[in-house]
Structure formats: C-alpha cells, structure tokens
Design a protein around this motif. Structure first.
Motif, PDB file in Angstrom:
ATOM      1  N   VAL A 181       0.894  -1.074   0.001  1.00  0.00           N
ATOM      2  CA  VAL A 181       0.328  -0.360   0.479  1.00  0.00           C
ATOM      3  C   VAL A 181       0.811   1.360   0.513  1.00  0.00           C
ATOM      4  O   VAL A 181       0.602   2.326  -0.640  1.00  0.00           O
ATOM      5  N   TRP A 182       1.677   1.390   1.215  1.00  0.00           N
ATOM      6  CA  TRP A 182       2.749   2.125   0.921  1.00  0.00           C
ATOM      7  C   TRP A 182       3.340   2.415  -0.189  1.00  0.00           C
ATOM      8  O   TRP A 182       3.706   3.877  -0.701  1.00  0.00           O
ATOM      9  N   THR A 217       0.889   3.912  -3.310  1.00  0.00           N
ATOM     10  CA  THR A 217       0.649   5.423  -2.925  1.00  0.00           C
ATOM     11  C   THR A 217       2.041   6.582  -3.163  1.00  0.00           C
ATOM     12  O   THR A 217       1.353   7.226  -3.898  1.00  0.00           O
ATOM     13  N   TYR A 268       2.445   7.089  -6.428  1.00  0.00           N
ATOM     14  CA  TYR A 268       1.726   8.148  -7.678  1.00  0.00           C
ATOM     15  C   TYR A 268       1.424   9.210  -6.923  1.00  0.00           C
ATOM     16  O   TYR A 268       1.488  10.039  -7.820  1.00  0.00           O
ATOM     17  N   VAL A 269       1.820   9.807  -5.937  1.00  0.00           N
ATOM     18  CA  VAL A 269       1.177  10.627  -4.922  1.00  0.00           C
ATOM     19  C   VAL A 269       2.718  11.394  -4.984  1.00  0.00           C
ATOM     20  O   VAL A 269       2.684  13.001  -4.863  1.00  0.00           O
ATOM     21  N   ALA A 277       3.105  11.832   0.077  1.00  0.00           N
ATOM     22  CA  ALA A 277       3.610  10.635   0.984  1.00  0.00           C
ATOM     23  C   ALA A 277       4.013   9.936   1.101  1.00  0.00           C
ATOM     24  O   ALA A 277       4.021   9.042   2.037  1.00  0.00           O
ATOM     25  N   TYR A 323       3.851   8.537   5.577  1.00  0.00           N
ATOM     26  CA  TYR A 323       4.248   7.326   5.138  1.00  0.00           C
ATOM     27  C   TYR A 323       5.024   6.978   6.284  1.00  0.00           C
ATOM     28  O   TYR A 323       5.068   6.603   7.291  1.00  0.00           O
ATOM     29  N   SER A 349      -5.578   5.885   1.988  1.00  0.00           N
ATOM     30  CA  SER A 349      -4.029   5.206   1.207  1.00  0.00           C
ATOM     31  C   SER A 349      -4.074   3.700   0.459  1.00  0.00           C
ATOM     32  O   SER A 349      -3.938   3.423   0.297  1.00  0.00           O
ATOM     33  N   ARG A 350      -4.815   3.338   1.112  1.00  0.00           N
ATOM     34  CA  ARG A 350      -5.106   1.681   1.286  1.00  0.00           C
ATOM     35  C   ARG A 350      -6.426   1.236  -0.118  1.00  0.00           C
ATOM     36  O   ARG A 350      -5.866   0.162  -1.235  1.00  0.00           O
ATOM     37  N   GLY A 353      -6.908   3.691  -1.948  1.00  0.00           N
ATOM     38  CA  GLY A 353      -6.205   4.319  -3.701  1.00  0.00           C
ATOM     39  C   GLY A 353      -5.233   3.471  -4.064  1.00  0.00           C
ATOM     40  O   GLY A 353      -4.719   2.549  -5.275  1.00  0.00           O
ATOM     41  N   ALA A 354      -4.242   1.950  -3.062  1.00  0.00           N
ATOM     42  CA  ALA A 354      -3.478   1.102  -3.653  1.00  0.00           C
ATOM     43  C   ALA A 354      -3.973   0.296  -4.202  1.00  0.00           C
ATOM     44  O   ALA A 354      -3.574   0.296  -5.604  1.00  0.00           O
ATOM     45  N   PHE A 392      -7.432  10.272  -4.565  1.00  0.00           N
ATOM     46  CA  PHE A 392      -6.935  10.497  -3.540  1.00  0.00           C
ATOM     47  C   PHE A 392      -7.538  11.396  -2.341  1.00  0.00           C
ATOM     48  O   PHE A 392      -8.505  11.293  -1.413  1.00  0.00           O
TER      49      PHE A 392
END
Length: 223
Positions: free
Chosen positions: A43-44, A47, A50-51, A55, A59, A87-88, A90-91, A203
């Motif tokens: 997930v991180w 994230t 793309y962010v 992000a 994190y 975030s989750r 979004g992933a 997001f």
C-alpha cells in the motif's frame, strides 16, 4: 500535436514518483521497518509511487510508526486511521488502473469506448481489495473469499467508489479536453502522467468518504 514540454514534464513527474518509491522501499526492506500487516508495505509503496513526496511524508508520519510496533496498534489517532483508509483504497485503485489498462492494451481494446476501461479499472480495484483482505488472513478458502468480499463491501467500497469516480472524471476530461490533439496511449509517458494526476485527484476526493466511514465506525479491519 502534443506540445514539446509535455513529455518532459511527464517523465519528470514519473521520475519523482520512482524516487519516492525508492525512499520507502529502502526504509522498509533495507532498514527493516516492516509493517505488522504485510500488505500495507505494498500500500505505501504504491501510494508514494503516484502521489510522490507528499505521500512519503504521510508514510513517515503514519506508516513508519506502525513498523516500529510488534503488532497493529489499536490506539491510532483518528487522522491516522483516515490516512490509512485512503492510502489502502487508493492502492487498490492504482493497481487496478495499471492492471486493467495493460490488459486492455494487450488485447487491443484500449481504443474502444472509455467506459470499457473504466469498468475494467473498477472491477480490478475491487478484486485487488478482496485479494488484499484474503491474504491478510491465515487461511485461503472459498468461505474466506466471501468473507473478504463482504469486508471490502462494508468498509472500503464507498471510499474506492469515490476514488474511482474522481479518476474517471479526470480521465474523461484529459481525453476530450486537456489533451484532445494528442491521444493518450499506454505507450506514452503522457498517459501515465495523466493517470498519476487522476490518481492524486482520487486520493483527495476519497478523503471525505473515508472520513465518513471512519466516523460511522465502518473502517474496522483497516490497518
């Protein structure tokens, strides 16, 4: 005709995402800051890809502290829960976007109606959400698949849908208004740059939906 600066901007934006990805990758696996819930490592990484640097900051504030505890915390601040939820989800959406678009391109369906891609993106996102829930559990069975699906519908579907809606609105604008003279194709950096912008928009848009779910106690199991 595509302006000459656009591919350059696209490559720079994508490169920033890759550098951000590398920062979290090194911190997670080289420095050993592993997440108690392993899927959160994916997930991180997705994230920050793309962010970008924003992000990485999220994190550092909310993801890395989880890695410093032996088990998932039960006393996380409200904001931290929302960050994790967005975030989750979004992933799931980002991975779904990549998987669906690559599959459509591979089957030469990417030139069809936009709704075909949108349907593929959404279904892929929900499928990935279910797989993430499934692989969090100790067992793999048909009953667990249905339980994972039920959990996704209950605690993630609203946020995923809000995220996807913003992504689809942006992609429609990108295809018909922002880049009308330069068709967005998967083999172009501009396509992925446009996707990156859409995912960031998703997001931001998903934040209120996640906040609403958390406020109603519908984020159970999101870690």
């Amino acid at each position: 005709m595509q302006p000459t600066w656009l591919p350059t901007l696209s490559w720079v934006s994508l490169a920033v995402g890759v550098v951000s990805f590398a920062v979290v990758l090194v911190d997670t696996y080289l420095y050993g800051h592993r997440q108690p819930v392993r899927v959160m490592e994916i997930v991180w990484l997705v994230t920050v890809l793309y962010v970008g640097p924003a992000a990485v900051r999220l994190y550092w504030n909310w993801g890395r502290p989880e890695a410093l505890t032996p088990s998932p915390r039960t006393d996380r601040p409200h904001r931290g829960i929302i960050v994790t939820q967005v975030s989750r989800c979004g992933a799931h959406c980002a991975l779904g976007f990549v998987v669906a678009e690559v599959a459509l391109y591979g089957f030469d369906l990417s030139r069809g109606a936009l709704w075909i891609g949108y349907a593929g993106d959404y279904l892929a996102a929900v499928t990935i959400a279910v797989l993430f829930r499934l692989f969090e559990g100790p067992r793999r069975s048909l009953a667990e698949v249905w339980r994972a699906l039920a959990t996704v519908v209950k605690v993630e579907l609203v946020t995923i849908t809000a995220f996807e809606a913003a992504l689809f609105v942006w992609l429609t604008l990108a295809h018909h208004m922002v880049f009308p003279e330069s068709p967005l194709r998967l083999d172009s950096p501009t396509f992925w740059f446009a996707g990156q912008i859409g995912l960031i928009a998703g997001f931001v848009t998903a934040w209120p939906a996640a906040s609403w779910q958390v406020g109603r106690g519908l984020s159970g199991g999101t870690r």
